[in-house]
Scaffold this motif. Sequence first.
Motif, PDB file in Angstrom:
ATOM      1  N   ARG A 116       0.831  -1.208   0.000  1.00  0.00           N
ATOM      2  CA  ARG A 116       0.000   0.000   0.000  1.00  0.00           C
ATOM      3  C   ARG A 116       0.866   1.257   0.000  1.00  0.00           C
ATOM      4  O   ARG A 116       0.542   2.255  -0.646  1.00  0.00           O
ATOM      5  CB  ARG A 116      -0.949  -0.006   1.188  1.00  0.00           C
ATOM      6  N   ARG A 117       1.989   1.208   0.712  1.00  0.00           N
ATOM      7  CA  ARG A 117       2.897   2.352   0.742  1.00  0.00           C
ATOM      8  C   ARG A 117       3.569   2.550  -0.618  1.00  0.00           C
ATOM      9  O   ARG A 117       3.767   3.678  -1.066  1.00  0.00           O
ATOM     10  CB  ARG A 117       3.941   2.134   1.835  1.00  0.00           C
ATOM     11  N   MET A 118       3.910   1.440  -1.283  1.00  0.00           N
ATOM     12  CA  MET A 118       4.512   1.539  -2.615  1.00  0.00           C
ATOM     13  C   MET A 118       3.516   2.095  -3.630  1.00  0.00           C
ATOM     14  O   MET A 118       3.893   2.819  -4.546  1.00  0.00           O
ATOM     15  CB  MET A 118       4.977   0.162  -3.084  1.00  0.00           C
ATOM     16  N   LEU A 119       2.245   1.758  -3.455  1.00  0.00           N
ATOM     17  CA  LEU A 119       1.216   2.188  -4.401  1.00  0.00           C
ATOM     18  C   LEU A 119       0.996   3.696  -4.365  1.00  0.00           C
ATOM     19  O   LEU A 119       0.504   4.278  -5.324  1.00  0.00           O
ATOM     20  CB  LEU A 119      -0.085   1.449  -4.086  1.00  0.00           C
ATOM     21  N   ARG A 120       1.376   4.353  -3.271  1.00  0.00           N
ATOM     22  CA  ARG A 120       1.244   5.810  -3.180  1.00  0.00           C
ATOM     23  C   ARG A 120       2.183   6.532  -4.140  1.00  0.00           C
ATOM     24  O   ARG A 120       1.999   7.721  -4.408  1.00  0.00           O
ATOM     25  CB  ARG A 120       1.548   6.288  -1.763  1.00  0.00           C
ATOM     26  N   LYS A 121       3.198   5.835  -4.639  1.00  0.00           N
ATOM     27  CA  LYS A 121       4.143   6.447  -5.566  1.00  0.00           C
ATOM     28  C   LYS A 121       3.653   6.403  -7.007  1.00  0.00           C
ATOM     29  O   LYS A 121       4.344   6.844  -7.910  1.00  0.00           O
ATOM     30  CB  LYS A 121       5.501   5.753  -5.466  1.00  0.00           C
ATOM     31  N   LEU A 122       2.452   5.869  -7.232  1.00  0.00           N
ATOM     32  CA  LEU A 122       1.858   5.805  -8.561  1.00  0.00           C
ATOM     33  C   LEU A 122       0.932   7.000  -8.762  1.00  0.00           C
ATOM     34  O   LEU A 122       0.030   7.239  -7.964  1.00  0.00           O
ATOM     35  CB  LEU A 122       1.067   4.501  -8.734  1.00  0.00           C
ATOM     36  N   LYS A 123       1.168   7.749  -9.829  1.00  0.00           N
ATOM     37  CA  LYS A 123       0.329   8.895 -10.178  1.00  0.00           C
ATOM     38  C   LYS A 123      -0.222   8.637 -11.582  1.00  0.00           C
ATOM     39  O   LYS A 123       0.546   8.463 -12.524  1.00  0.00           O
ATOM     40  CB  LYS A 123       1.132  10.201 -10.192  1.00  0.00           C
ATOM     41  N   VAL A 124      -1.545   8.594 -11.712  1.00  0.00           N
ATOM     42  CA  VAL A 124      -2.167   8.276 -12.999  1.00  0.00           C
ATOM     43  C   VAL A 124      -3.038   9.446 -13.435  1.00  0.00           C
ATOM     44  O   VAL A 124      -3.821   9.981 -12.640  1.00  0.00           O
ATOM     45  CB  VAL A 124      -3.027   6.993 -12.903  1.00  0.00           C
ATOM     46  N   TYR A 125      -2.911   9.832 -14.717  1.00  0.00           N
ATOM     47  CA  TYR A 125      -3.681  10.942 -15.266  1.00  0.00           C
ATOM     48  C   TYR A 125      -4.319  10.518 -16.579  1.00  0.00           C
ATOM     49  O   TYR A 125      -3.709   9.826 -17.394  1.00  0.00           O
ATOM     50  CB  TYR A 125      -2.789  12.167 -15.499  1.00  0.00           C
ATOM     51  N   ALA A 126      -5.579  10.954 -16.793  1.00  0.00           N
ATOM     52  CA  ALA A 126      -6.318  10.568 -17.989  1.00  0.00           C
ATOM     53  C   ALA A 126      -5.763  11.272 -19.228  1.00  0.00           C
ATOM     54  O   ALA A 126      -5.699  10.678 -20.297  1.00  0.00           O
ATOM     55  CB  ALA A 126      -7.799  10.888 -17.816  1.00  0.00           C
TER      56      ALA A 126
END
Length: 142
Positions: A116-126
């Motif tokens: 869950r902590r690693m997933l915070r480093k993912l930024k997704v934009y449309a």
Amino acid sequence: MKSYLAKEKEVERKWYVIDAEDKVLGRLASEVASILRGKKKPIYTPNVDTGDYVIVINADKIRLTGKKWEQKQHVYHTGYPGGRREVSYKEILEKHPERIVQYAVKGMMPKNSLGRRMLRKLKVYAGSEHMHEAQTPETYEF
């Protein structure tokens, strides 16, 4: 020879931009998950977050093979009795296209607090714009 164990404070993190336009969802998600976990680095340690930040742009132009746009369902539960919900990926694409990539990457991450902590480093934009220019991200090709 002793094994090297990475420490959280010693890890140098980079920022990568990945363009999702015309990329197959599963192949993109596995590559992103690998970068987030840090498996591409020689200092990879399974119990330490050694990964980098990833910015995924053009998530609305992702590709799914076959009839998955109509047949593939995202299933979740509201927490109330009888609260099981199913939403097709076509509906998710119309309302929140960035969530398609987030769900796929989340499924490939460890199911614990480190994941869950690693997933915070993912930024997704449309779209093709993102707000992380100050971090000077590199483009990542695969």
